[in-house]
Scaffold this motif. Structure first.
Motif, PDB file in Angstrom:
ATOM      1  N   THR A  45      51.533  38.759  -8.173  1.00  0.00           N
ATOM      2  CA  THR A  45      50.977  38.832  -9.522  1.00  0.00           C
ATOM      3  C   THR A  45      51.323  40.181 -10.137  1.00  0.00           C
ATOM      4  OG1 THR A  45      48.841  39.627  -8.690  1.00  0.00           O
ATOM      5  CG2 THR A  45      49.073  37.254  -9.063  1.00  0.00           C
ATOM      6  N   ARG A  46      51.470  40.204 -11.447  1.00  0.00           N
ATOM      7  CA  ARG A  46      51.955  41.383 -12.164  1.00  0.00           C
ATOM      8  C   ARG A  46      50.791  42.163 -12.777  1.00  0.00           C
ATOM      9  NH1 ARG A  46      54.266  42.277 -17.623  1.00  0.00           N
ATOM     10  NH2 ARG A  46      53.804  40.106 -18.136  1.00  0.00           N
ATOM     11  N   TRP A  47      50.769  43.456 -12.497  1.00  0.00           N
ATOM     12  CA  TRP A  47      49.782  44.369 -13.060  1.00  0.00           C
ATOM     13  C   TRP A  47      50.516  45.477 -13.826  1.00  0.00           C
ATOM     14  CZ3 TRP A  47      44.637  45.512 -10.329  1.00  0.00           C
ATOM     15  CH2 TRP A  47      44.195  44.401  -9.618  1.00  0.00           C
ATOM     16  N   PRO A  48      50.710  45.363 -15.125  1.00  0.00           N
ATOM     17  CA  PRO A  48      51.299  46.480 -15.869  1.00  0.00           C
ATOM     18  C   PRO A  48      50.427  47.730 -15.694  1.00  0.00           C
ATOM     19  CG  PRO A  48      51.248  44.497 -17.212  1.00  0.00           C
ATOM     20  CD  PRO A  48      50.429  44.206 -15.996  1.00  0.00           C
ATOM     21  N   LEU A  49      51.060  48.871 -15.471  1.00  0.00           N
ATOM     22  CA  LEU A  49      50.332  50.092 -15.142  1.00  0.00           C
ATOM     23  C   LEU A  49      50.111  50.949 -16.384  1.00  0.00           C
ATOM     24  CD1 LEU A  49      52.073  51.033 -11.777  1.00  0.00           C
ATOM     25  CD2 LEU A  49      49.839  49.950 -12.111  1.00  0.00           C
ATOM     26  N   TYR A  50      48.851  51.224 -16.652  1.00  0.00           N
ATOM     27  CA  TYR A  50      48.449  52.029 -17.795  1.00  0.00           C
ATOM     28  C   TYR A  50      47.717  53.275 -17.306  1.00  0.00           C
ATOM     29  CZ  TYR A  50      49.407  48.073 -20.912  1.00  0.00           C
ATOM     30  OH  TYR A  50      50.012  47.062 -21.609  1.00  0.00           O
ATOM     31  N   SER A  51      47.768  54.312 -18.097  1.00  0.00           N
ATOM     32  CA  SER A  51      47.009  55.525 -17.789  1.00  0.00           C
ATOM     33  C   SER A  51      46.223  55.949 -19.025  1.00  0.00           C
ATOM     34  CB  SER A  51      47.940  56.656 -17.340  1.00  0.00           C
ATOM     35  OG  SER A  51      48.882  56.956 -18.343  1.00  0.00           O
ATOM     36  N   ALA A  52      45.201  56.748 -18.811  1.00  0.00           N
ATOM     37  CA  ALA A  52      44.413  57.255 -19.929  1.00  0.00           C
ATOM     38  C   ALA A  52      45.248  58.246 -20.732  1.00  0.00           C
ATOM     39  CB  ALA A  52      43.146  57.938 -19.408  1.00  0.00           C
ATOM     40  N   PRO A  53      45.043  58.316 -22.045  1.00  0.00           N
ATOM     41  CA  PRO A  53      45.825  59.252 -22.856  1.00  0.00           C
ATOM     42  C   PRO A  53      45.534  60.698 -22.488  1.00  0.00           C
ATOM     43  CG  PRO A  53      44.052  58.277 -24.152  1.00  0.00           C
ATOM     44  CD  PRO A  53      44.092  57.541 -22.850  1.00  0.00           C
ATOM     45  N   ALA A  54      46.556  61.531 -22.549  1.00  0.00           N
ATOM     46  CA  ALA A  54      46.383  62.954 -22.241  1.00  0.00           C
ATOM     47  C   ALA A  54      45.454  63.602 -23.252  1.00  0.00           C
ATOM     48  CB  ALA A  54      47.744  63.652 -22.251  1.00  0.00           C
ATOM     49  N   GLY A  55      44.632  64.522 -22.775  1.00  0.00           N
ATOM     50  CA  GLY A  55      43.746  65.267 -23.665  1.00  0.00           C
ATOM     51  C   GLY A  55      42.484  64.542 -24.081  1.00  0.00           C
ATOM     52  N   LEU A  56      42.239  63.361 -23.529  1.00  0.00           N
ATOM     53  CA  LEU A  56      41.030  62.612 -23.872  1.00  0.00           C
ATOM     54  C   LEU A  56      39.787  63.373 -23.429  1.00  0.00           C
ATOM     55  CD1 LEU A  56      39.706  59.865 -24.773  1.00  0.00           C
ATOM     56  CD2 LEU A  56      39.876  59.186 -22.359  1.00  0.00           C
ATOM     57  N   LYS A  57      38.836  63.531 -24.354  1.00  0.00           N
ATOM     58  CA  LYS A  57      37.545  64.104 -23.977  1.00  0.00           C
ATOM     59  C   LYS A  57      36.780  63.096 -23.134  1.00  0.00           C
ATOM     60  CE  LYS A  57      34.874  65.900 -27.012  1.00  0.00           C
ATOM     61  NZ  LYS A  57      34.343  66.977 -26.172  1.00  0.00           N
ATOM     62  N   TRP A  58      35.974  63.595 -22.219  1.00  0.00           N
ATOM     63  CA  TRP A  58      35.218  62.713 -21.340  1.00  0.00           C
ATOM     64  C   TRP A  58      33.730  62.687 -21.678  1.00  0.00           C
ATOM     65  CZ3 TRP A  58      37.475  65.105 -16.236  1.00  0.00           C
ATOM     66  CH2 TRP A  58      38.845  64.841 -16.186  1.00  0.00           C
ATOM     67  N   THR A  59      33.285  63.555 -22.555  1.00  0.00           N
ATOM     68  CA  THR A  59      31.859  63.641 -22.848  1.00  0.00           C
ATOM     69  C   THR A  59      31.645  63.806 -24.348  1.00  0.00           C
ATOM     70  OG1 THR A  59      31.833  66.049 -22.570  1.00  0.00           O
ATOM     71  CG2 THR A  59      31.356  64.716 -20.623  1.00  0.00           C
ATOM     72  N   ALA A  60      30.519  63.306 -24.821  1.00  0.00           N
ATOM     73  CA  ALA A  60      30.111  63.491 -26.210  1.00  0.00           C
ATOM     74  C   ALA A  60      28.672  63.033 -26.342  1.00  0.00           C
ATOM     75  CB  ALA A  60      30.994  62.688 -27.162  1.00  0.00           C
ATOM     76  N   ARG A  61      27.889  63.813 -27.088  1.00  0.00           N
ATOM     77  CA  ARG A  61      26.483  63.467 -27.290  1.00  0.00           C
ATOM     78  C   ARG A  61      25.825  63.162 -25.945  1.00  0.00           C
ATOM     79  NH1 ARG A  61      27.998  59.585 -32.326  1.00  0.00           N
ATOM     80  NH2 ARG A  61      29.868  59.426 -31.061  1.00  0.00           N
ATOM     81  N   ARG A  62      25.306  61.986 -25.765  1.00  0.00           N
ATOM     82  CA  ARG A  62      24.647  61.637 -24.492  1.00  0.00           C
ATOM     83  C   ARG A  62      25.459  60.574 -23.751  1.00  0.00           C
ATOM     84  NH1 ARG A  62      19.757  64.051 -24.554  1.00  0.00           N
ATOM     85  NH2 ARG A  62      18.793  62.768 -22.945  1.00  0.00           N
TER      86      ARG A  62
END
Length: 405
Positions: free
Chosen positions: A280-297
């Motif tokens: 089975t085929r799983w196209p590989l994706y990654s999170a965008p560079a520089g994405l913030k991981w936190t905000a507000r709560r």
């Protein structure tokens, strides 16, 4: 303030979400976890769990459920995919003694079931399935989620939200001024399948692919990883090739030209893998560079924050580490949870960045050709197995903050 009627909310019931629920409950927080699927069921096949993750799972009571279904490989073998010449072997036999926890390989379903078994022993955790997060509103000291549940819409209040909703996270938009944030296609595809031990022996694979090791076969355009799962009763196979983007679905079977071309280049008897019809085929994706991981709560963990390519086999381990660090920091700042947010990102980002750099190095080395491949092989010979193992101390020897208090 967190309380039973204002618990910490978690969106996502995969490895990241379930581990976060366990670490938070261990810190004394009430937790409500929402999983969009009607039933729990990890897609895919195998996962590698290195000691930096398994020492956390042991504390949480997960390892006792997982060990009967896992294998502790004795080493990672690297071979040339065409000639099948062994380039090196990185020993893992001393992992438990060296790092205080084992290196394990197991089926994803076994890992999820072990996590769920530990969750069921925690009265502080409430899980709801078939509950899709539609939107979130962040107040000064609370979070309100709007959920689609059982065909109707409802709202839930909590003190804090953990976004553990995976590589295609919809919650990322709340750390990006409410703008959608898509993952980035890598140009590569993972082809996955599993075969039982009898099939592996019938195909003549047992002479090359041991059921007590992780075997990796390197090619300039692709690579193949094989390791035992299901207590050694089956073999997990993953071929990484060039490919095209696909839909948000982990069970595609089309577009096998790149896989077929790669398998045809493999030395015999590995070419027999092309006869399997279960890839089975799983196209590989990654999170965008520089994405913030936190905000507000809100805090993102696991693939929602930093989905990465599998060249270091650390995706699940990083999600488990995230959970341990987050729970420790929230436990230290339980009267002012937002104080933990910048601390979490400041602590986790350097390690994730270092791992991403290691993954890029592995990708270059594993898919090397010509003079670069010659240099890679020379470095592997000169360094030797023990030196290569020591190079991973920074990764496998990591300990959760709880052990450092």
């Amino acid at each position: 303030m967190v309380s039973p009627d204002r618990p910490i909310l978690i969106a996502g019931g995969g490895v990241a979400g379930l581990t976060a629920a366990l670490t938070l409950a261990a810190e004394g927080f009430p937790v409500r976890l929402f999983e969009a699927a009607q039933e729990f069921g990890e897609v895919g096949a195998g996962l590698q769990l290195s000691p930096n993750a398994t020492h956390i799972l042991r504390r949480l009571g997960v390892l006792e459920h997982l060990l009967p279904h896992a294998v502790a490989p004795t080493g990672v073998v690297l071979r040339d995919a065409t000639t099948l010449r062994q380039l090196t072997e990185i020993p893992l036999t001393e992992s438990a003694a060296r790092y205080g926890a084992p290196y394990l390989v197991a089926h994803r379903a076994a890992i999820q079931q072990a996590l769920l078994a530990a969750v069921k022993a925690q009265p502080a955790i409430i899980i709801e399935k078939d509950a899709q997060v539609l939107s979130a509103e962040f107040g000064t000291d609370d979070v309100t989620l709007t959920l689609s549940r059982d065909g109707s819409t409802t709202t839930i209040k909590g003190a804090f939200l953990v976004g553990a909703d995976g590589v295609w996270s919809s919650l990322r938009r709340f750390v990006q001024q409410d703008q959608p944030v898509d993952s980035v296609f890598s140009g590569m595809t993972a082809w996955r399948t599993t075969i039982d031990r009898g099939t592996a022996e019938a195909l003549g694979l047992s002479s090359l692919i041991r059921f007590d090791k992780v075997s990796t076969f390197l090619d300039p355009k692709a690579h193949l990883v094989a390791y035992p799962i299901s207590a050694g009763k089956a073999l997990n196979l993953v071929a990484i090739t060039r490919g095209t983007a696909g839909t948000k679905d982990w069970s595609q079977t089309d577009g096998q030209a790149a896989l077929t071309a790669f398998l045809s280049r493999l030395g015999a008897p590995l070419q027999h893998l092309s006869t399997l019809t279960t890839w089975t085929r799983w196209p590989l994706y990654s999170a965008p560079a520089g994405l913030k991981w936190t905000a507000r709560r809100l805090v993102l963990t696991g693939d929602a924050a930093h989905a990465m390519l599998p060249f270091a086999a650390q995706g699940a381990a990083m999600a488990i580490e995230d959970a341990a660090v987050l729970a420790s920091l929230l436990g230290q700042h339980r009267t002012d949870l937002e104080r933990a947010l910048p601390l979490y990102e400041a602590e986790r980002r350097p390690r994730i960045d270092r791992l991403l750099a290691r993954g890029k190095l592995n990708r270059m080395a594993w898919h090397a050709a010509g003079p670069i491949a010659f240099g890679r092989d020379m470095v592997l010979r000169l360094k030797g197995p023990q030196s290569l193992a020591r190079d991973l101390d920074w990764l496998y020897g990591w300990k959760e903050p709880r052990e450092q208090r």
